[in-house]
Write an enzyme that holds these catalytic residues in place. Structure first.
Site, PDB file in Angstrom:
ATOM      1  N   ASN A   9      76.095 -99.402 -36.907  1.00 31.21           N
ATOM      2  CA  ASN A   9      75.295-100.491 -36.327  1.00 31.21           C
ATOM      3  C   ASN A   9      73.914 -99.916 -35.994  1.00 31.21           C
ATOM      4  OD1 ASN A   9      74.155-102.510 -34.797  1.00 31.21           O
ATOM      5  ND2 ASN A   9      75.602-102.337 -33.080  1.00 31.21           N
ATOM      6  N   TRP A  10      72.945-100.251 -36.845  1.00 34.69           N
ATOM      7  CA  TRP A  10      71.596 -99.681 -36.653  1.00 34.69           C
ATOM      8  C   TRP A  10      70.859-100.320 -35.480  1.00 34.69           C
ATOM      9  CZ3 TRP A  10      69.037 -99.424 -42.232  1.00 34.69           C
ATOM     10  CH2 TRP A  10      69.833 -98.632 -43.063  1.00 34.69           C
ATOM     11  N   LYS A  11      71.364-101.430 -34.995  1.00 33.61           N
ATOM     12  CA  LYS A  11      70.693-102.194 -33.928  1.00 33.61           C
ATOM     13  C   LYS A  11      69.241-102.493 -34.326  1.00 33.61           C
ATOM     14  CE  LYS A  11      73.839-100.124 -30.691  1.00 33.61           C
ATOM     15  NZ  LYS A  11      74.144 -99.751 -29.333  1.00 33.61           N
ATOM     16  N   HIS A  99      79.015-108.270 -29.775  1.00 33.17           N
ATOM     17  CA  HIS A  99      78.647-106.946 -29.274  1.00 33.17           C
ATOM     18  C   HIS A  99      78.256-107.073 -27.803  1.00 33.17           C
ATOM     19  CE1 HIS A  99      76.460-103.192 -28.735  1.00 33.17           C
ATOM     20  NE2 HIS A  99      77.109-102.740 -29.798  1.00 33.17           N
ATOM     21  N   GLU A 101      75.901-105.891 -26.183  1.00 33.14           N
ATOM     22  CA  GLU A 101      74.467-106.137 -25.956  1.00 33.14           C
ATOM     23  C   GLU A 101      74.151-107.614 -26.139  1.00 33.14           C
ATOM     24  OE1 GLU A 101      73.098-103.128 -28.683  1.00 33.14           O
ATOM     25  OE2 GLU A 101      73.859-101.592 -27.314  1.00 33.14           O
ATOM     26  N   GLU A 171      85.016-101.510 -27.680  1.00 34.06           N
ATOM     27  CA  GLU A 171      83.853-100.723 -27.281  1.00 34.06           C
ATOM     28  C   GLU A 171      83.706-100.776 -25.758  1.00 34.06           C
ATOM     29  OE1 GLU A 171      80.852-100.331 -30.621  1.00 34.06           O
ATOM     30  OE2 GLU A 171      80.470-102.279 -29.739  1.00 34.06           O
ATOM     31  N   GLY A 177      76.052 -95.841 -26.053  1.00 36.76           N
ATOM     32  CA  GLY A 177      74.718 -95.270 -25.924  1.00 36.76           C
ATOM     33  C   GLY A 177      74.546 -94.382 -24.709  1.00 36.76           C
ATOM     34  N   SER A 217      79.572 -94.006 -28.224  1.00 42.84           N
ATOM     35  CA  SER A 217      79.186 -92.589 -28.313  1.00 42.84           C
ATOM     36  C   SER A 217      80.121 -91.786 -29.216  1.00 42.84           C
ATOM     37  CB  SER A 217      79.098 -91.964 -26.923  1.00 42.84           C
ATOM     38  OG  SER A 217      78.090 -92.612 -26.165  1.00 42.84           O
ATOM     39  N   GLY A 238      76.938 -96.476 -33.271  1.00 40.11           N
ATOM     40  CA  GLY A 238      75.556 -96.865 -32.998  1.00 40.11           C
ATOM     41  C   GLY A 238      74.609 -95.717 -33.306  1.00 40.11           C
ATOM     42  N   GLY A 239      74.216 -94.987 -32.274  1.00 38.17           N
ATOM     43  CA  GLY A 239      73.208 -93.928 -32.397  1.00 38.17           C
ATOM     44  C   GLY A 239      73.433 -92.973 -33.567  1.00 38.17           C
TER      45      GLY A 239
END
Ligand code: PEP
Length: 254
Positions: A9-11, A99, A101, A171, A177, A217, A238-239
């Protein structure tokens, strides 16, 4: 046997040039690496880069997903992207929904998640439906209640045939993150709980066939022990999905 998945997930990251560079790096890594072909790799870029990624996906075995979709069908919804539009890209086969977010910054409720899931399934796109508790809920021991509510209200309106088209991502929000990861035992405990909920609603066969990803993470250093759990079928990353070597190293953890 249920599908193993590693999805990135590049966000809201990367310019077009940087996205192109990342895809090209992923392709280089894939050429140099022997990956378990039973693992489905998915990249979920921002909307404007979907076509770039599907062009790369054309010659490869990874798939492309979107990060969001409208709960409406079409029409005067400025700024929204419909499931039908995603479908018209042809190689967009997945879409993240719910998600944390989106839930916390954009008010995405379980009812909205349910509506988005319906739109995606009607367009034959696989929803990757996220659930997970925030830190205060974990500290109050409410993680099971929260996840039960999200899964029940977001998904359990589906009939069994449609439910088979769902991927779930657990998640824990406190791990997203933050560099804090759920321990393998914490991940396994909730994944087994989710599978049990599915079993109670749809029966054991469907429960055993449902892919449940861990997100929060996840990185090359912890992916192996997380994925070693019997009910953890991969990761939503993610990251670490923003660097080709880390993303592929996570996929190699299987
Ligand atoms: C995510 O946002 O889905 C996620 C898992 O992020 P990170 O890997 O950066 O914690």
């Amino acid at each position: 046997m249920r599908k193993k998945i590693v999805a990135g997930n590049w966000k809201m990251n990367k310019t077009f040039e940087q996205a192109d560079e990342l895809m090209s790096d992923i392709m280089d890594q894939l050429e140099q690496t022997e990956l378990n072909r039973d693992v489905q790799l998915i990249v979920c870029p921002p909307f404007p880069y979907l076509e770039l990624c599907t062009d790369y996906a054309n010659d490869s075995y990874f798939a492309v997903g979107a990060q969001n979709v409208s709960d409406q069908e079409r029409g005067a919804y400025t700024g929204e992207v419909s499931a039908e539009m995603l479908k018209s890209f042809e190689l967009v086969d997945y879409c993240i929904v719910g998600h944390s977010e989106r839930r916390s910054y954009y008010g995405e409720t379980d009812a909205i998640v349910a509506a988005k899931v319906n739109r995606l399934l009607a367009a034959e796109i696989t929803p990757i439906v996220c659930c997970g508790e925030v830190l205060a809920e974990r500290e109050a021991g409410k993680q099971f209640d929260v996840v039960r509510r999200q899964i029940t209200d977001g998904l359990f309106h589906l009939d069994a045939d449609l439910f088979k088209g769902i991927v779930i991502a657990y998640e824990p929000v406190w791990a997203i993150g933050t560099g804090k990861t759920a321990t393998p035992d914490q991940a396994q405990e909730i994944h087994a709980f989710i599978r049990q909920l599915i079993c109670e609603k749809y029966g054991n066969e469907i429960a055993q066939d449902t892919t449940i990803l861990y997100g929060g993470s996840c990185k090359p250093s912890n992916a192996k022990e997380l994925f070693a759990n019997p009910d953890v079928d991969g990761g939503l990353i993610g990251g670490a999905s923003l660097k080709a070597d880390e993303f592929i190293a996570i996929a190699k953890a299987f």
